[in-house]
Design a protein around this motif. Sequence first.
Motif, PDB file in Angstrom:
ATOM      1  N   VAL A  84       0.862  -1.182   0.000  1.00  0.00           N
ATOM      2  CA  VAL A  84       0.000   0.000   0.000  1.00  0.00           C
ATOM      3  C   VAL A  84       0.898   1.231   0.000  1.00  0.00           C
ATOM      4  CG1 VAL A  84      -1.771   1.280   1.252  1.00  0.00           C
ATOM      5  CG2 VAL A  84      -1.785  -1.216   1.310  1.00  0.00           C
ATOM      6  N   LYS A  85       0.704   2.105  -0.984  1.00  0.00           N
ATOM      7  CA  LYS A  85       1.563   3.286  -1.110  1.00  0.00           C
ATOM      8  C   LYS A  85       1.159   4.366  -0.089  1.00  0.00           C
ATOM      9  CE  LYS A  85       3.303   6.568  -4.388  1.00  0.00           C
ATOM     10  NZ  LYS A  85       2.869   7.560  -5.301  1.00  0.00           N
ATOM     11  N   ALA A  86       2.160   4.909   0.594  1.00  0.00           N
ATOM     12  CA  ALA A  86       1.905   6.017   1.528  1.00  0.00           C
ATOM     13  C   ALA A  86       1.286   7.173   0.739  1.00  0.00           C
ATOM     14  CB  ALA A  86       3.213   6.449   2.172  1.00  0.00           C
ATOM     15  N   PRO A  87       0.412   7.928   1.290  1.00  0.00           N
ATOM     16  CA  PRO A  87      -0.036   7.994   2.676  1.00  0.00           C
ATOM     17  C   PRO A  87      -1.371   7.289   2.928  1.00  0.00           C
ATOM     18  CG  PRO A  87      -0.669  10.016   1.589  1.00  0.00           C
ATOM     19  CD  PRO A  87      -0.040   9.119   0.549  1.00  0.00           C
ATOM     20  N   LYS A  88      -1.483   6.038   2.527  1.00  0.00           N
ATOM     21  CA  LYS A  88      -2.709   5.267   2.740  1.00  0.00           C
ATOM     22  C   LYS A  88      -2.437   4.109   3.676  1.00  0.00           C
ATOM     23  CE  LYS A  88      -5.728   4.790  -1.181  1.00  0.00           C
ATOM     24  NZ  LYS A  88      -5.910   4.171  -2.479  1.00  0.00           N
ATOM     25  N   GLY A  89      -3.440   3.776   4.484  1.00  0.00           N
ATOM     26  CA  GLY A  89      -3.352   2.580   5.290  1.00  0.00           C
ATOM     27  C   GLY A  89      -2.816   2.794   6.692  1.00  0.00           C
ATOM     28  N   PHE A  90      -2.331   1.683   7.274  1.00  0.00           N
ATOM     29  CA  PHE A  90      -1.823   1.672   8.646  1.00  0.00           C
ATOM     30  C   PHE A  90      -0.506   2.433   8.726  1.00  0.00           C
ATOM     31  CE2 PHE A  90       1.017  -0.438  11.718  1.00  0.00           C
ATOM     32  CZ  PHE A  90       0.314  -0.167  12.885  1.00  0.00           C
ATOM     33  N   TRP A  91      -0.346   3.240   9.769  1.00  0.00           N
ATOM     34  CA  TRP A  91       0.894   3.997   9.965  1.00  0.00           C
ATOM     35  C   TRP A  91       1.239   4.056  11.445  1.00  0.00           C
ATOM     36  CZ3 TRP A  91       0.440   8.172  13.148  1.00  0.00           C
ATOM     37  CH2 TRP A  91      -0.811   8.760  13.271  1.00  0.00           C
TER      38      TRP A  91
END
Length: 186
Positions: A84-91
């Motif tokens: 998943v490419k930043a800035p998406k998803g868990f961080w």
Amino acid sequence: MVHKTNPFAMLIGNTPYNSELRYMNETVVYKQLSLVLSGSYLFKGPMISLIERADSNKLNGVPKLSLNGFRFQFALRFYPVSRVKAPKGFWLGPHFSILNFKIKPQNSSLSDAIDVTHWNINMLVGYQFIAGRVCFDLYAGIGYKKNDWYYVDSSGKTRMNEVYLAYPYYSFPIKLNFGANFGLAF
């Protein structure tokens, strides 16, 4: 790049007395790493307005008050899921925040004021949803905080110990974070 804010912060900010007009920008700086910078203008919140209105006859001598200040935030976010490419998803990542505001009588030449400074450093985890251009960022975390309230007059600064006695958790150094931001991704 994601531009974000939290409209609820305009109702109540970091204290019951202030409101916050926030602009936040998140920029991807490397494949799974982003930089978050935020600036806010702090102003008089509904709580102070209610206190002023409750004493509209000035029976208790509560003057009209002004509250002005700022807040800056800085964070790094690591998005560990490589597919998943930043800035998406868990961080997850470190977050730093500092705010300062002053409460003082409006239209007064007196130097009397209440000077409030909060700063904290945290480790946050969250999940950022992006659908089309619409963004929803939800987070939680824990950190260290230092909150200071001072009464300032012509003789100098005096720590307001009554704030800490009335609200013992206020001086407790552990900060729990929960929040959300909304925005547009480009």
